[in-house]
Design a protein around this motif. Sequence first.
Motif, PDB file in Angstrom:
ATOM      1  N   THR A 142       0.793  -1.129  -0.118  1.00  0.00           N
ATOM      2  CA  THR A 142       0.090   0.012   0.175  1.00  0.00           C
ATOM      3  C   THR A 142       0.966   1.132  -0.023  1.00  0.00           C
ATOM      4  N   HIS A 143       1.850   1.109   0.921  1.00  0.00           N
ATOM      5  CA  HIS A 143       2.888   2.290   0.774  1.00  0.00           C
ATOM      6  C   HIS A 143       3.447   2.668  -0.328  1.00  0.00           C
ATOM      7  N   SER A 144       4.113   1.672  -1.177  1.00  0.00           N
ATOM      8  CA  SER A 144       4.665   1.894  -2.256  1.00  0.00           C
ATOM      9  C   SER A 144       3.563   2.640  -3.660  1.00  0.00           C
ATOM     10  N   THR A 145       2.481   1.738  -3.376  1.00  0.00           N
ATOM     11  CA  THR A 145       1.335   2.082  -4.359  1.00  0.00           C
ATOM     12  C   THR A 145       0.804   3.661  -4.359  1.00  0.00           C
ATOM     13  N   ILE A 146       0.855   3.940  -3.178  1.00  0.00           N
ATOM     14  CA  ILE A 146       0.367   5.631  -2.875  1.00  0.00           C
ATOM     15  C   ILE A 146       1.683   6.345  -3.272  1.00  0.00           C
ATOM     16  N   ALA A 147       2.815   5.911  -2.865  1.00  0.00           N
ATOM     17  CA  ALA A 147       4.225   6.773  -3.216  1.00  0.00           C
ATOM     18  C   ALA A 147       4.359   7.032  -4.654  1.00  0.00           C
ATOM     19  N   SER A 148       4.001   5.871  -5.147  1.00  0.00           N
ATOM     20  CA  SER A 148       4.397   6.020  -6.852  1.00  0.00           C
ATOM     21  C   SER A 148       3.402   6.844  -7.390  1.00  0.00           C
ATOM     22  N   LEU A 149       2.579   7.426  -7.007  1.00  0.00           N
ATOM     23  CA  LEU A 149       1.603   8.179  -7.608  1.00  0.00           C
ATOM     24  C   LEU A 149       1.688   9.907  -7.021  1.00  0.00           C
ATOM     25  N   LEU A 150       2.754  10.053  -6.308  1.00  0.00           N
ATOM     26  CA  LEU A 150       2.907  11.315  -5.856  1.00  0.00           C
ATOM     27  C   LEU A 150       4.333  11.824  -5.989  1.00  0.00           C
ATOM     28  N   PRO A 151       4.396  13.378  -6.096  1.00  0.00           N
ATOM     29  CA  PRO A 151       5.686  13.767  -6.586  1.00  0.00           C
ATOM     30  C   PRO A 151       6.598  13.999  -5.171  1.00  0.00           C
ATOM     31  N   VAL A 152       7.995  14.535  -5.471  1.00  0.00           N
ATOM     32  CA  VAL A 152       8.662  14.769  -4.156  1.00  0.00           C
ATOM     33  C   VAL A 152       8.473  16.128  -4.015  1.00  0.00           C
ATOM     34  N   PRO A 153       8.236  16.330  -2.616  1.00  0.00           N
ATOM     35  CA  PRO A 153       8.466  15.532  -1.247  1.00  0.00           C
ATOM     36  C   PRO A 153       7.459  14.798  -0.737  1.00  0.00           C
ATOM     37  N   GLN A 154       6.485  14.999  -1.342  1.00  0.00           N
ATOM     38  CA  GLN A 154       5.051  14.387  -0.634  1.00  0.00           C
ATOM     39  C   GLN A 154       5.103  12.706  -0.686  1.00  0.00           C
ATOM     40  N   ARG A 155       5.754  12.031  -1.776  1.00  0.00           N
ATOM     41  CA  ARG A 155       5.688  10.668  -1.718  1.00  0.00           C
ATOM     42  C   ARG A 155       6.634  10.234  -0.249  1.00  0.00           C
ATOM     43  N   TYR A 156       7.230  11.192   0.489  1.00  0.00           N
ATOM     44  CA  TYR A 156       8.154  10.586   1.573  1.00  0.00           C
ATOM     45  C   TYR A 156       7.253  10.794   2.711  1.00  0.00           C
ATOM     46  N   TYR A 157       6.283  11.419   2.569  1.00  0.00           N
ATOM     47  CA  TYR A 157       5.456  11.723   4.084  1.00  0.00           C
ATOM     48  C   TYR A 157       3.918  11.536   3.847  1.00  0.00           C
ATOM     49  N   VAL A 158       3.194  11.397   2.802  1.00  0.00           N
ATOM     50  CA  VAL A 158       1.832  11.360   2.533  1.00  0.00           C
ATOM     51  C   VAL A 158       1.422   9.909   3.016  1.00  0.00           C
ATOM     52  N   PRO A 159       2.116   8.942   2.352  1.00  0.00           N
ATOM     53  CA  PRO A 159       1.555   7.474   2.579  1.00  0.00           C
ATOM     54  C   PRO A 159       1.577   7.143   4.130  1.00  0.00           C
ATOM     55  N   SER A 160       2.830   7.361   4.768  1.00  0.00           N
ATOM     56  CA  SER A 160       2.827   7.197   6.332  1.00  0.00           C
ATOM     57  C   SER A 160       1.828   8.129   6.937  1.00  0.00           C
ATOM     58  N   ARG A 161       1.586   9.591   6.478  1.00  0.00           N
ATOM     59  CA  ARG A 161       0.359  10.047   6.959  1.00  0.00           C
ATOM     60  C   ARG A 161      -1.009   9.404   7.041  1.00  0.00           C
ATOM     61  N   ILE A 162      -1.258   9.059   5.647  1.00  0.00           N
ATOM     62  CA  ILE A 162      -2.334   8.376   5.518  1.00  0.00           C
ATOM     63  C   ILE A 162      -2.696   7.166   6.410  1.00  0.00           C
TER      64      ILE A 162
END
Length: 393
Positions: A142-162
């Motif tokens: 799930t983390h990698s799926t969400i991160a693959s859709l996000l730009p830097v820097p959001q891919r580094y904190y949005v999946p964990s925040r969700i």
Amino acid sequence: MSTATPLILYVWPRQWNLPSMDAGCLEAIIFLQMTCPRRFSIIETADPDLSPNGQLPFLTHHQVTVSSVPSIISYVSGLNPALLKIPDEIELDLSTPNLHLDAGISARELSKRPAWRAYIEAQLGDLLAYSFFVLEPNHNFTHSTIASLLPVPQRYYVPSRIRDTYRPRLEAAGLWKVDIEPDKPKSQFPSLLKSLTSKEETIKRTFAQVALTERARPVLDILSNLLHHKKFIFGNRASSIDIVLASRILIVTHAPLPNLTLKTLITESYPSLVSHASRVHALAFSSSIPLLIILPSQHTHPLQVLKSSLMHLTRVAASHEPESEEAKTFRLYRWGWIALAVTGAAGYVGLISALGLIRIKNADKVRRDDSGQGLHDESPETQAEEEEEEIEA
């Protein structure tokens, strides 16, 4: 004939042959598709900070913004259908939209809607959240799926925040059980230690799967009995509760999770729930009325990412909730990126301004040449000044 501003629904992107990878977004899409097809548009986004409450989906109509699925359903149901007419409605042979999906249901059944919605969102929603964000190794998927859709820097904190947004409800349900292994001393027998660790992990995963199955069976039994061999929950017509249930089952049965405990349980032991979800999906999505999806830009503008980050930080500051150490670390990273982005934007503006001045000076020079006032007519002092300006530029 003037037309109203269309309904625009912001959702998580399509995944796994579904219109959205999120159960709530999928529920909102199915509802709009069944009540007012062709009269709403979808914008796919992986930026939940665009929403007023920091979560997707949300709906915009004129100057109104509506967050959360129940609020979206309530807002759309209260609209005047005449406001949703489109210019090519006659050519498309579309009937007047039926915005009240639950119209015709008895008062007794209508009184049960809030309770069933709350039960499905809480009980089945907890099972989904546990399966996607806690159960090994699904949370990495799930983390990698969400991160693959996000730009830097959001891919580094949005999946964990969700993932952290589900923690309070899963802790209250007794489902937040994440084992954090302490640092182990080095062993003189690394192969033996690796074998023991592997066996330990296998045992933990087996217990987690058994716990999930035992927790899920009573919930799925109640939902299966709710259908009781009927096409839909309240008879032969789909209702908003059918959409709530079907959207969750569709996500479970379509997502290619590494750990298929919940999917296997539903498909093998509760085929009526699978058939019901497929029936709702087929009713909502037909080839004759396709979804209107507005594709976003492939590259998120840095200023938009900066705006989203600032919106999130503002919400965190306003909530007055204590931050975890991990959240503090990500906050420092975000502020560092924001400072870098501001510096880069300032440099970009400065470069554009300098290039603009050069173009203006070159244009003035060309105009002077065209008017017969070339360099040969200028004084040596003027030529020297122009040469100095060109060198400085």
